[in-house]
Design a protein around this motif. Structure first.
Motif, PDB file in Angstrom:
ATOM      1  N   ALA A 180       0.866  -1.177   0.000  1.00 62.66           N
ATOM      2  CA  ALA A 180       0.000   0.000   0.000  1.00 62.66           C
ATOM      3  C   ALA A 180       0.908   1.234   0.000  1.00 62.66           C
ATOM      4  O   ALA A 180       1.444   1.621   1.047  1.00 62.66           O
ATOM      5  CB  ALA A 180      -0.916  -0.006   1.222  1.00 62.66           C
ATOM      6  N   TYR A 181       1.096   1.836  -1.177  1.00 59.76           N
ATOM      7  CA  TYR A 181       2.039   2.941  -1.313  1.00 59.76           C
ATOM      8  C   TYR A 181       1.270   4.253  -1.438  1.00 59.76           C
ATOM      9  O   TYR A 181       0.247   4.315  -2.143  1.00 59.76           O
ATOM     10  CB  TYR A 181       2.933   2.737  -2.533  1.00 59.76           C
ATOM     11  CG  TYR A 181       4.139   3.623  -2.546  1.00 59.76           C
ATOM     12  CD1 TYR A 181       5.218   3.360  -1.715  1.00 59.76           C
ATOM     13  CD2 TYR A 181       4.191   4.750  -3.361  1.00 59.76           C
ATOM     14  CE1 TYR A 181       6.333   4.185  -1.709  1.00 59.76           C
ATOM     15  CE2 TYR A 181       5.295   5.577  -3.357  1.00 59.76           C
ATOM     16  CZ  TYR A 181       6.364   5.290  -2.524  1.00 59.76           C
ATOM     17  OH  TYR A 181       7.456   6.122  -2.512  1.00 59.76           O
ATOM     18  N   PRO A 182       1.737   5.328  -0.780  1.00 63.74           N
ATOM     19  CA  PRO A 182       1.008   6.609  -0.822  1.00 63.74           C
ATOM     20  C   PRO A 182       0.802   7.120  -2.249  1.00 63.74           C
ATOM     21  O   PRO A 182       1.750   7.212  -3.036  1.00 63.74           O
ATOM     22  CB  PRO A 182       1.904   7.548  -0.013  1.00 63.74           C
ATOM     23  CG  PRO A 182       2.688   6.660   0.886  1.00 63.74           C
ATOM     24  CD  PRO A 182       2.917   5.398   0.106  1.00 63.74           C
ATOM     25  N   ALA A 183      -0.428   7.468  -2.556  1.00 65.50           N
ATOM     26  CA  ALA A 183      -0.754   7.953  -3.896  1.00 65.50           C
ATOM     27  C   ALA A 183      -0.029   9.264  -4.196  1.00 65.50           C
ATOM     28  O   ALA A 183       0.353   9.515  -5.343  1.00 65.50           O
ATOM     29  CB  ALA A 183      -2.266   8.142  -4.022  1.00 65.50           C
ATOM     30  N   TYR A 184       0.170  10.090  -3.180  1.00 66.20           N
ATOM     31  CA  TYR A 184       0.815  11.388  -3.421  1.00 66.20           C
ATOM     32  C   TYR A 184       2.265  11.211  -3.869  1.00 66.20           C
ATOM     33  O   TYR A 184       2.738  11.918  -4.761  1.00 66.20           O
ATOM     34  CB  TYR A 184       0.761  12.246  -2.157  1.00 66.20           C
ATOM     35  CG  TYR A 184       1.358  13.619  -2.346  1.00 66.20           C
ATOM     36  CD1 TYR A 184       0.706  14.575  -3.114  1.00 66.20           C
ATOM     37  CD2 TYR A 184       2.593  13.955  -1.790  1.00 66.20           C
ATOM     38  CE1 TYR A 184       1.253  15.829  -3.314  1.00 66.20           C
ATOM     39  CE2 TYR A 184       3.146  15.206  -1.981  1.00 66.20           C
ATOM     40  CZ  TYR A 184       2.471  16.144  -2.746  1.00 66.20           C
ATOM     41  OH  TYR A 184       3.022  17.384  -2.943  1.00 66.20           O
ATOM     42  N   ARG A 185       2.974  10.264  -3.276  1.00 70.34           N
ATOM     43  CA  ARG A 185       4.358  10.023  -3.678  1.00 70.34           C
ATOM     44  C   ARG A 185       4.418   9.500  -5.112  1.00 70.34           C
ATOM     45  O   ARG A 185       5.314   9.853  -5.880  1.00 70.34           O
ATOM     46  CB  ARG A 185       5.036   9.056  -2.716  1.00 70.34           C
ATOM     47  CG  ARG A 185       5.305   9.653  -1.333  1.00 70.34           C
ATOM     48  CD  ARG A 185       5.996   8.659  -0.432  1.00 70.34           C
ATOM     49  NE  ARG A 185       6.259   9.207   0.872  1.00 70.34           N
ATOM     50  CZ  ARG A 185       7.388   9.826   1.242  1.00 70.34           C
ATOM     51  NH1 ARG A 185       8.368   9.955   0.348  1.00 70.34           N
ATOM     52  NH2 ARG A 185       7.558  10.301   2.446  1.00 70.34           N
ATOM     53  N   LEU A 186       3.467   8.640  -5.483  1.00 67.84           N
ATOM     54  CA  LEU A 186       3.396   8.183  -6.871  1.00 67.84           C
ATOM     55  C   LEU A 186       3.111   9.357  -7.804  1.00 67.84           C
ATOM     56  O   LEU A 186       3.652   9.427  -8.918  1.00 67.84           O
ATOM     57  CB  LEU A 186       2.316   7.116  -7.027  1.00 67.84           C
ATOM     58  CG  LEU A 186       2.639   5.714  -6.505  1.00 67.84           C
ATOM     59  CD1 LEU A 186       1.416   4.806  -6.667  1.00 67.84           C
ATOM     60  CD2 LEU A 186       3.837   5.123  -7.226  1.00 67.84           C
ATOM     61  N   ALA A 187       2.272  10.287  -7.358  1.00 68.27           N
ATOM     62  CA  ALA A 187       1.964  11.465  -8.176  1.00 68.27           C
ATOM     63  C   ALA A 187       3.214  12.321  -8.381  1.00 68.27           C
ATOM     64  O   ALA A 187       3.428  12.860  -9.477  1.00 68.27           O
ATOM     65  CB  ALA A 187       0.865  12.288  -7.519  1.00 68.27           C
ATOM     66  N   ILE A 188       4.053  12.442  -7.349  1.00 66.62           N
ATOM     67  CA  ILE A 188       5.293  13.205  -7.495  1.00 66.62           C
ATOM     68  C   ILE A 188       6.183  12.569  -8.556  1.00 66.62           C
ATOM     69  O   ILE A 188       6.777  13.262  -9.397  1.00 66.62           O
ATOM     70  CB  ILE A 188       6.039  13.295  -6.145  1.00 66.62           C
ATOM     71  CG1 ILE A 188       5.263  14.179  -5.169  1.00 66.62           C
ATOM     72  CG2 ILE A 188       7.446  13.852  -6.351  1.00 66.62           C
ATOM     73  CD1 ILE A 188       5.916  14.298  -3.808  1.00 66.62           C
ATOM     74  N   ILE A 189       6.274  11.231  -8.541  1.00 64.53           N
ATOM     75  CA  ILE A 189       7.073  10.530  -9.551  1.00 64.53           C
ATOM     76  C   ILE A 189       6.526  10.820 -10.947  1.00 64.53           C
ATOM     77  O   ILE A 189       7.279  11.142 -11.879  1.00 64.53           O
ATOM     78  CB  ILE A 189       7.082   9.014  -9.277  1.00 64.53           C
ATOM     79  CG1 ILE A 189       7.781   8.721  -7.947  1.00 64.53           C
ATOM     80  CG2 ILE A 189       7.770   8.265 -10.422  1.00 64.53           C
ATOM     81  CD1 ILE A 189       7.698   7.274  -7.518  1.00 64.53           C
ATOM     82  N   GLY A 190       5.207  10.717 -11.099  1.00 59.54           N
ATOM     83  CA  GLY A 190       4.592  10.984 -12.396  1.00 59.54           C
ATOM     84  C   GLY A 190       4.794  12.413 -12.853  1.00 59.54           C
ATOM     85  O   GLY A 190       5.127  12.660 -14.029  1.00 59.54           O
ATOM     86  N   ILE A 191       4.611  13.371 -11.945  1.00 58.23           N
ATOM     87  CA  ILE A 191       4.797  14.782 -12.295  1.00 58.23           C
ATOM     88  C   ILE A 191       6.239  15.040 -12.702  1.00 58.23           C
ATOM     89  O   ILE A 191       6.517  15.747 -13.684  1.00 58.23           O
ATOM     90  CB  ILE A 191       4.395  15.684 -11.109  1.00 58.23           C
ATOM     91  CG1 ILE A 191       2.883  15.633 -10.887  1.00 58.23           C
ATOM     92  CG2 ILE A 191       4.850  17.123 -11.339  1.00 58.23           C
ATOM     93  CD1 ILE A 191       2.430  16.302  -9.609  1.00 58.23           C
ATOM     94  N   GLY A 192       7.175  14.456 -11.973  1.00 64.90           N
ATOM     95  CA  GLY A 192       8.581  14.643 -12.307  1.00 64.90           C
ATOM     96  C   GLY A 192       8.927  14.109 -13.682  1.00 64.90           C
ATOM     97  O   GLY A 192       9.686  14.733 -14.429  1.00 64.90           O
ATOM     98  N   LEU A 193       8.360  12.953 -14.035  1.00 62.51           N
ATOM     99  CA  LEU A 193       8.629  12.387 -15.361  1.00 62.51           C
ATOM    100  C   LEU A 193       8.041  13.271 -16.464  1.00 62.51           C
ATOM    101  O   LEU A 193       8.656  13.448 -17.520  1.00 62.51           O
ATOM    102  CB  LEU A 193       8.052  10.972 -15.446  1.00 62.51           C
ATOM    103  CG  LEU A 193       8.715   9.928 -14.533  1.00 62.51           C
ATOM    104  CD1 LEU A 193       8.003   8.591 -14.657  1.00 62.51           C
ATOM    105  CD2 LEU A 193      10.196   9.780 -14.857  1.00 62.51           C
ATOM    106  N   VAL A 194       6.855  13.827 -16.216  1.00 64.86           N
ATOM    107  CA  VAL A 194       6.248  14.730 -17.198  1.00 64.86           C
ATOM    108  C   VAL A 194       7.097  15.993 -17.364  1.00 64.86           C
ATOM    109  O   VAL A 194       7.344  16.454 -18.494  1.00 64.86           O
ATOM    110  CB  VAL A 194       4.807  15.088 -16.768  1.00 64.86           C
ATOM    111  CG1 VAL A 194       4.250  16.212 -17.651  1.00 64.86           C
ATOM    112  CG2 VAL A 194       3.902  13.870 -16.854  1.00 64.86           C
ATOM    113  N   VAL A 195       7.566  16.554 -16.238  1.00 61.18           N
ATOM    114  CA  VAL A 195       8.412  17.754 -16.312  1.00 61.18           C
ATOM    115  C   VAL A 195       9.715  17.442 -17.038  1.00 61.18           C
ATOM    116  O   VAL A 195      10.203  18.244 -17.847  1.00 61.18           O
ATOM    117  CB  VAL A 195       8.687  18.304 -14.898  1.00 61.18           C
ATOM    118  CG1 VAL A 195       9.728  19.420 -14.949  1.00 61.18           C
ATOM    119  CG2 VAL A 195       7.401  18.822 -14.277  1.00 61.18           C
ATOM    120  N   ALA A 196      10.297  16.269 -16.767  1.00 62.74           N
ATOM    121  CA  ALA A 196      11.533  15.879 -17.447  1.00 62.74           C
ATOM    122  C   ALA A 196      11.320  15.792 -18.954  1.00 62.74           C
ATOM    123  O   ALA A 196      12.143  16.293 -19.745  1.00 62.74           O
ATOM    124  CB  ALA A 196      12.030  14.543 -16.898  1.00 62.74           C
TER     125      ALA A 196
END
Length: 306
Positions: free
Chosen positions: A139-155
């Motif tokens: 059970a992994y925090p959704a917000y941390r997954l969102a940070i990963i996704g946002i970072g990949l989009v910004v990259a």
């Protein structure tokens, strides 16, 4: 170590690495294009975090908080570049270090004067407050997954900006031969201001994202700035690709090292001693990584590449 714990720490390392990329991408652009050592980059990270906390408290909207962080840090970056940094381009690096260190003190005391000395807190948006179920029952925090996704989009957006647009062409040309593009009619001052504002906005955006995980407080940007410098040295100064790869390496090395090394040493020594020795080595792991990279690649992994 169980597979579930290992996977969870890998995701933690990715999240940490993505945050470092947002911080180091602007730093490497500023140094690569302008040749400027900007110690105040961590202060812009702090400005974004405080702006996000203030906007969130006033409006209750996390999206508006992120937009406020981007705007506040970009405006702060423009003001700093126009008022202070523009006078330092022709100066040596010692003058740049002294001036930007003074900016750290000014931002810290100014933030303390406006917001006080007590930490502020930024709530995770309700839609991302819960966990997401991953394989192995994690059970992994959704917000941390969102940070990963946002970072990949910004990259991806930064890669496209640098490699696929006319603005990116000017940025790359300014890094290679600023006198020539000036002679071709490009406004160097506007280009430098835009690059500095972009770097400041990325740093402030990172501060806003992390502000929902940890407290927002004065001086929060300086430890991250040190890691950002390590990241761009590993990846290669001036390279967005290098900043991305270096950030992921630093994030994974630091996170996994703090978990794996004490476990490894516990096989040959007492648990308390293993925790002490493993923790000490884990704190040095990213610097050992940097030394090994520089031993074989003195310019970093992607030094000289976009």
């Amino acid at each position: 170590m169980s597979a579930a714990l290992f996977i969870e720490q890998v995701f933690n390392g990715l999240q940490f690495g993505v945050m470092l990329f947002l911080m180091s991408a602007g730093l490497t652009l500023i140094f690569g294009v302008m040749g400027l050592i900007n110690l105040a980059h961590g202060a812009l990270y702090m400005v974004g975090a405080f702006a996000a906390a203030a906007v969130s408290a006033a409006t209750g909207s996390f999206l508006l908080a992120l937009m406020g962080a981007l705007a506040a840090s970009a405006v702060a970056g423009v003001l700093v570049e126009v008022i202070v940094i523009r006078r330092l381009y022709a100066r040596d690096h010692l003058d740049q270090v002294l001036a930007t260190f003074a900016l750290i003190l000014i931002f810290s005391e100014g933030t303390r004067w406006v917001f006080g000395s007590f930490p502020l807190y930024l709530d995770v948006p309700a839609a991302l407050a819960g966990p997401v179920m991953l394989p192995f029952g994690i059970a992994y925090p959704a917000y941390r997954l969102a940070i990963i996704g946002i970072g990949l989009v910004v990259a991806a957006a930064l890669f496209f900006l640098i490699a696929g647009t006319r603005v990116g062409m000017r940025i790359r040309a300014g890094e290679s031969d600023r006198e020539m593009i000036g002679a071709l009619g490009v406004n160097i001052s506007a280009l430098y201001t835009g690059v500095f504002a972009l770097g400041a906005a990325l740093a402030g955006f990172a501060g806003a994202l992390v502000g929902a995980i940890q407290s927002v407080q004065v001086g929060m940007g300086e430890p991250v700035l040190i890691l950002a410098f390590v990241t761009i040295v590993i990846g290669g100064i001036g390279s967005i690709r290098g900043a991305f790869v270096g950030a992921l390496l630093v994030g994974l090395t630091d996170t996994l090292g703090r978990v794996l090394l004490p476990i490894l040493f516990s096989a040959v020594m007492e648990p308390s001693a293993a925790a002490t020795v493993g923790g000490a080595l884990a704190s040095m792991a990213i610097y050992i990584l940097m030394a090994l990279v520089l031993l074989f690649k003195p310019t970093g992994l992607y030094g000289g590449a976009a």
